[in-house]
Structures are given as C-alpha cells and as structure tokens.
Scaffold this motif. Structure first.
Motif, PDB file in Angstrom:
ATOM      1  N   THR A  49       0.845  -1.109  -0.061  1.00  0.00           N
ATOM      2  CA  THR A  49      -0.011  -0.031   0.086  1.00  0.00           C
ATOM      3  C   THR A  49       0.814   1.330  -0.017  1.00  0.00           C
ATOM      4  N   PRO A  50       1.231   1.904  -1.373  1.00  0.00           N
ATOM      5  CA  PRO A  50       2.039   3.287  -1.139  1.00  0.00           C
ATOM      6  C   PRO A  50       0.998   4.124  -0.588  1.00  0.00           C
ATOM      7  N   PRO A  51       1.843   5.146  -0.059  1.00  0.00           N
ATOM      8  CA  PRO A  51       1.094   6.374   0.520  1.00  0.00           C
ATOM      9  C   PRO A  51       0.383   7.137  -0.136  1.00  0.00           C
ATOM     10  N   ARG A  52       0.646   7.276  -1.546  1.00  0.00           N
ATOM     11  CA  ARG A  52       0.041   7.994  -2.696  1.00  0.00           C
ATOM     12  C   ARG A  52      -0.588   6.995  -3.741  1.00  0.00           C
ATOM     13  N   GLU A  53      -1.676   7.464  -4.226  1.00  0.00           N
ATOM     14  CA  GLU A  53      -2.249   6.885  -5.463  1.00  0.00           C
ATOM     15  C   GLU A  53      -1.962   7.401  -6.732  1.00  0.00           C
ATOM     16  N   LEU A  54      -1.744   6.677  -7.722  1.00  0.00           N
ATOM     17  CA  LEU A  54      -1.164   7.266  -9.301  1.00  0.00           C
ATOM     18  C   LEU A  54      -2.651   7.161  -9.975  1.00  0.00           C
ATOM     19  N   ILE A  55      -3.068   8.272 -10.751  1.00  0.00           N
ATOM     20  CA  ILE A  55      -3.926   8.452 -11.543  1.00  0.00           C
ATOM     21  C   ILE A  55      -3.794   8.652 -12.851  1.00  0.00           C
ATOM     22  N   ASP A  56      -4.084   7.943 -13.817  1.00  0.00           N
ATOM     23  CA  ASP A  56      -3.820   8.425 -15.125  1.00  0.00           C
ATOM     24  C   ASP A  56      -5.068   9.230 -15.459  1.00  0.00           C
ATOM     25  N   VAL A  57      -4.680  10.485 -16.015  1.00  0.00           N
ATOM     26  CA  VAL A  57      -5.883  11.573 -16.464  1.00  0.00           C
ATOM     27  C   VAL A  57      -5.350  11.902 -17.824  1.00  0.00           C
ATOM     28  N   ASP A  58      -6.072  11.600 -18.872  1.00  0.00           N
ATOM     29  CA  ASP A  58      -5.507  12.180 -20.129  1.00  0.00           C
ATOM     30  C   ASP A  58      -4.247  11.780 -20.726  1.00  0.00           C
ATOM     31  N   GLY A  59      -3.521  10.905 -20.219  1.00  0.00           N
ATOM     32  CA  GLY A  59      -2.234  10.625 -20.609  1.00  0.00           C
ATOM     33  C   GLY A  59      -0.988  11.037 -19.635  1.00  0.00           C
ATOM     34  N   TRP A  96       0.138  11.476 -15.736  1.00  0.00           N
ATOM     35  CA  TRP A  96       0.120  10.707 -14.017  1.00  0.00           C
ATOM     36  C   TRP A  96      -0.066  11.956 -13.030  1.00  0.00           C
ATOM     37  N   LEU A  97      -1.060  11.858 -12.271  1.00  0.00           N
ATOM     38  CA  LEU A  97      -1.301  12.474 -11.299  1.00  0.00           C
ATOM     39  C   LEU A  97      -1.148  11.756 -10.010  1.00  0.00           C
ATOM     40  N   VAL A  98      -0.795  12.430  -8.909  1.00  0.00           N
ATOM     41  CA  VAL A  98      -0.685  11.837  -7.692  1.00  0.00           C
ATOM     42  C   VAL A  98      -1.638  12.233  -6.589  1.00  0.00           C
ATOM     43  N   ARG A  99      -2.370  11.669  -5.927  1.00  0.00           N
ATOM     44  CA  ARG A  99      -3.514  11.894  -4.926  1.00  0.00           C
ATOM     45  C   ARG A  99      -3.033  11.188  -3.702  1.00  0.00           C
ATOM     46  N   LYS A 100      -3.173  11.758  -2.565  1.00  0.00           N
ATOM     47  CA  LYS A 100      -2.939  11.091  -1.385  1.00  0.00           C
ATOM     48  C   LYS A 100      -3.907  10.219  -1.010  1.00  0.00           C
TER      49      LYS A 100
END
Length: 98
Positions: free
Chosen positions: A80-90, A92-96
């Motif tokens: 379980t990483p402390p951050r979540e990686l999200i693919d938005v329109d090609g 990478w964005l990071v969300r806590k």
C-alpha cells in the motif's frame, strides 16, 4: 536499456540486500540501475513479488521508462503506497490516499 528505479518502504532487510546486489542504493531504500535490461527487470520484480506475497509488509515501487505507457514511464507497485497514481488524459497525477 532504460534506467530502473526501485523505492522500498518498511520491508524486511533481505530486500535491501537483494536490491543492493543488483542496483546502486543512492539514498536509503532508493535503488537505481542506469542500464537494466527488461529481462533482468522482470526477474527482479518476480523475486520481489514472490517475497512480498509470502511476507506482505511495507510497499515497493518500481519505475522504468516505457515510451508507450502513460507519461513515458511504467510503474509497478506492491503493498500500500502512501499515494495513489491516477492516469488523467495520458498524464500521471498523484493523490494522497485517505
């Protein structure tokens, strides 16, 4: 052969020894290999995955260049990483993680 980076968090000492035998530890628990071929990278990930499956503690993130992937990099994670990686329109964005 692209650069490969592995970051570990709260894992057993054997991960550190194994990764240190293959890669350069540039900071505590941060490992890089400037020219790791895909075969070695896959075998390394398989060892880490098997160990983590048997002893699910902490987290591991592996990053390497892949021009066909989002943002030109591929990311593999265990735990379980402390951050979540999200693919938005090609991109990478990071969300806590909450």
């Amino acid at each position: 052969m692209p650069l490969v980076m592995v970051v570990t968090r709260d894992v057993a000492d054997r991960y550190r020894g194994f990764l240190g035998s293959l890669m350069l530890e540039v900071a505590p628990t941060v490992y890089i290999s400037p020219r790791m071929n895909p075969g070695v990278r896959v075998r390394t990930w398989n060892v880490l995955s098997n160990w983590h499956k048997n002893e699910p503690q902490g987290s591991i993130v592996m990053v390497w260049r892949d021009v066909s992937a989002t943002g030109g990099i591929e990311i593999a994670t265990l735990g379980t990483p402390p951050r979540e990686l999200i693919d938005v329109d090609g991109l990478w964005l990071v969300r806590k993680s909450s």
